[in-house]
Design an enzyme around this catalytic site. Structure first.
Site, PDB file in Angstrom:
ATOM      1  CE  LYS A  11      -3.984  -2.270   2.233  1.00 14.97           C
ATOM      2  NZ  LYS A  11      -4.976  -2.216   3.340  1.00 14.97           N
ATOM      3  CE1 TYR A  51      -9.284  -3.328   0.224  1.00 16.60           C
ATOM      4  CE2 TYR A  51      -8.219  -1.456  -0.820  1.00 16.60           C
ATOM      5  CZ  TYR A  51      -8.149  -2.603  -0.054  1.00 16.60           C
ATOM      6  OH  TYR A  51      -6.937  -3.020   0.450  1.00 16.60           O
ATOM      7  CG  PHE A  59     -13.512   1.321   6.948  1.00 15.64           C
ATOM      8  CD1 PHE A  59     -12.969   0.810   5.776  1.00 15.64           C
ATOM      9  CD2 PHE A  59     -14.333   0.495   7.713  1.00 15.64           C
ATOM     10  CE1 PHE A  59     -13.239  -0.487   5.366  1.00 15.64           C
ATOM     11  CE2 PHE A  59     -14.604  -0.812   7.318  1.00 15.64           C
ATOM     12  CZ  PHE A  59     -14.055  -1.302   6.124  1.00 15.64           C
ATOM     13  NE  ARG A  87      -6.550 -12.053   5.304  1.00 13.31           N
ATOM     14  CZ  ARG A  87      -7.292 -10.957   5.167  1.00 13.31           C
ATOM     15  NH1 ARG A  87      -7.367 -10.335   3.999  1.00 13.31           N
ATOM     16  NH2 ARG A  87      -7.938 -10.473   6.181  1.00 13.31           N
ATOM     17  CB  THR A  93      -7.560  -5.620   9.735  1.00 15.75           C
ATOM     18  OG1 THR A  93      -8.118  -6.765   9.089  1.00 15.75           O
ATOM     19  CG2 THR A  93      -7.806  -4.391   8.883  1.00 15.75           C
ATOM     20  NE  ARG A 104      -2.562  -5.764   7.092  1.00 15.07           N
ATOM     21  CZ  ARG A 104      -3.710  -6.298   6.664  1.00 15.07           C
ATOM     22  NH1 ARG A 104      -4.316  -7.236   7.373  1.00 15.07           N
ATOM     23  NH2 ARG A 104      -4.241  -5.900   5.530  1.00 15.07           N
ATOM     24  CG  ASN A 114      -3.785  -2.308   6.853  1.00 24.42           C
ATOM     25  OD1 ASN A 114      -3.608  -1.923   5.698  1.00 24.42           O
ATOM     26  ND2 ASN A 114      -4.840  -3.017   7.212  1.00 24.42           N
ATOM     27  CG  HIS A 117      -5.259  -6.240  -0.478  1.00 22.92           C
ATOM     28  ND1 HIS A 117      -6.525  -6.172   0.055  1.00 22.92           N
ATOM     29  CD2 HIS A 117      -5.285  -7.199  -1.434  1.00 22.92           C
ATOM     30  CE1 HIS A 117      -7.292  -7.061  -0.580  1.00 22.92           C
ATOM     31  NE2 HIS A 117      -6.566  -7.683  -1.490  1.00 22.92           N
ATOM     32  CD  GLU A 128      -8.820  -9.117  -3.741  1.00 23.04           C
ATOM     33  OE1 GLU A 128      -9.729  -8.804  -2.960  1.00 23.04           O
ATOM     34  OE2 GLU A 128      -7.673  -9.451  -3.355  1.00 23.04           O
TER      35      GLU A 128
HETATM   36  P1  ATP Z   1      -7.167  -5.836   3.102  1.00 17.25           P
HETATM   37  O1  ATP Z   1      -8.479  -6.155   2.396  1.00 17.25           O
HETATM   38  O2  ATP Z   1      -6.623  -4.474   2.763  1.00 17.25           O
HETATM   39  O3  ATP Z   1      -6.157  -6.926   2.959  1.00 17.25           O
HETATM   40  P2  ATP Z   1      -8.267  -6.806   5.555  1.00 17.25           P
HETATM   41  O4  ATP Z   1      -8.841  -7.887   4.705  1.00 17.25           O
HETATM   42  O5  ATP Z   1      -7.381  -7.196   6.683  1.00 17.25           O
HETATM   43  O6  ATP Z   1      -7.444  -5.778   4.674  1.00 17.25           O
HETATM   44  P3  ATP Z   1     -10.820  -5.474   5.447  1.00 17.25           P
HETATM   45  O7  ATP Z   1     -11.861  -5.662   6.464  1.00 17.25           O
HETATM   46  O8  ATP Z   1     -10.972  -6.121   4.110  1.00 17.25           O
HETATM   47  O9  ATP Z   1      -9.422  -5.872   6.112  1.00 17.25           O
HETATM   48  O10 ATP Z   1     -10.649  -3.902   5.243  1.00 17.25           O
HETATM   49  C1  ATP Z   1      -9.972  -3.373   4.106  1.00 17.25           C
HETATM   50  C2  ATP Z   1      -9.068  -2.238   4.525  1.00 17.25           C
HETATM   51  O11 ATP Z   1      -9.877  -1.152   4.962  1.00 17.25           O
HETATM   52  C3  ATP Z   1      -8.152  -2.541   5.711  1.00 17.25           C
HETATM   53  O12 ATP Z   1      -6.947  -3.145   5.351  1.00 17.25           O
HETATM   54  C4  ATP Z   1      -7.902  -1.158   6.251  1.00 17.25           C
HETATM   55  O13 ATP Z   1      -6.889  -0.488   5.483  1.00 17.25           O
HETATM   56  C5  ATP Z   1      -9.233  -0.469   6.025  1.00 17.25           C
HETATM   57  N1  ATP Z   1     -10.078  -0.575   7.219  1.00 17.25           N
HETATM   58  C6  ATP Z   1     -10.853  -1.618   7.584  1.00 17.25           C
HETATM   59  N2  ATP Z   1     -11.512  -1.369   8.732  1.00 17.25           N
HETATM   60  C7  ATP Z   1     -11.153  -0.130   9.090  1.00 17.25           C
HETATM   61  C8  ATP Z   1     -11.476   0.714  10.188  1.00 17.25           C
HETATM   62  N3  ATP Z   1     -12.341   0.323  11.140  1.00 17.25           N
HETATM   63  N4  ATP Z   1     -10.897   1.935  10.218  1.00 17.25           N
HETATM   64  C9  ATP Z   1     -10.060   2.355   9.274  1.00 17.25           C
HETATM   65  N5  ATP Z   1      -9.696   1.594   8.205  1.00 17.25           N
HETATM   66  C10 ATP Z   1     -10.226   0.377   8.122  1.00 17.25           C
HETATM   67 MG    MG Z   2      -9.950  -7.527   2.944  1.00 15.51          MG
END
Ligand code: ATP
Ligand code: MG
Length: 143
Positions: A11, A51, A59, A87, A93, A104, A114, A117, A128
């Protein structure tokens, strides 16, 4: 276990912090094969498309602003059990909840910024990867 593909994205915070090499090294040391890798700048539209499942969440706007704030490095990865293993390698996350030694935990500042992805299922991994890479690009590198 089956050979799977998954999509990583380094990212904009990862790129800004000069951590492309370091994070890619973690991924390679964990046994992932890199099938494709490129540096790109997402727009609000392309980040929003990627996304789309999160559209409407509180968010979402912050996420899109962040993901389009600088260059990203999408990486198509292949390995046995790639989706779950990747993962595990990146951790939760929110870096506060991530296990010691995960990418992370080591490098991320907060839940929004973070570092990486990771696809959350084999099917989403395919979708994706195709968002950033043509199958021809990946096959050409798969040796
Ligand atoms: P990613 O899809 O980026 O790998 P993830 O699968 O761990 O991350 P998701 O729930 O898919 O988490 O959320 C996608 C992204 O949105 C997160 O990586 C983070 O950058 C952002 N995000 C998710 N929840 C929050 C939150 N509560 N506040 C701020 N940002 C958030
Ligand atoms: Mg995700």
């Amino acid at each position: 276990m089956a050979i799977e593909r998954t999509l990583a994205i380094l990212k904009p915070d990862c790129v800004r912090k000069q951590l492309i090499g370091e994070v890619t090294s973690h991924i390679q040391k964990a046994g992932f094969k890199i099938l494709g890798m490129k540096m790109i700048r997402l727009t609000s539209e392309t980040a929003g498309g990627f996304y789309a499942v999160h559209r409407g969440r509180p968010f979402f706007d912050e996420l899109i602003k962040f993901m389009s704030s600088g260059a990203c490095v999408p990486i198509a990865l292949e390995k046995e059990n790639a989706v779950a293993d990747y993962r595990k390698l990146i951790g939760a996350t929110d870096p506060k909840d991530a296990e010691d030694g995960t990418i992370r935990k080591l490098y991320a500042d907060n839940k929004g910024e973070n570092i990486v992805h990771g696809s959350d299922s084999v099917d989403n991994g395919k979708i994706e990867i195709s968002y950033f890479f043509s199958e021809r690009e990946l096959v050409a590198n798969n040796s």
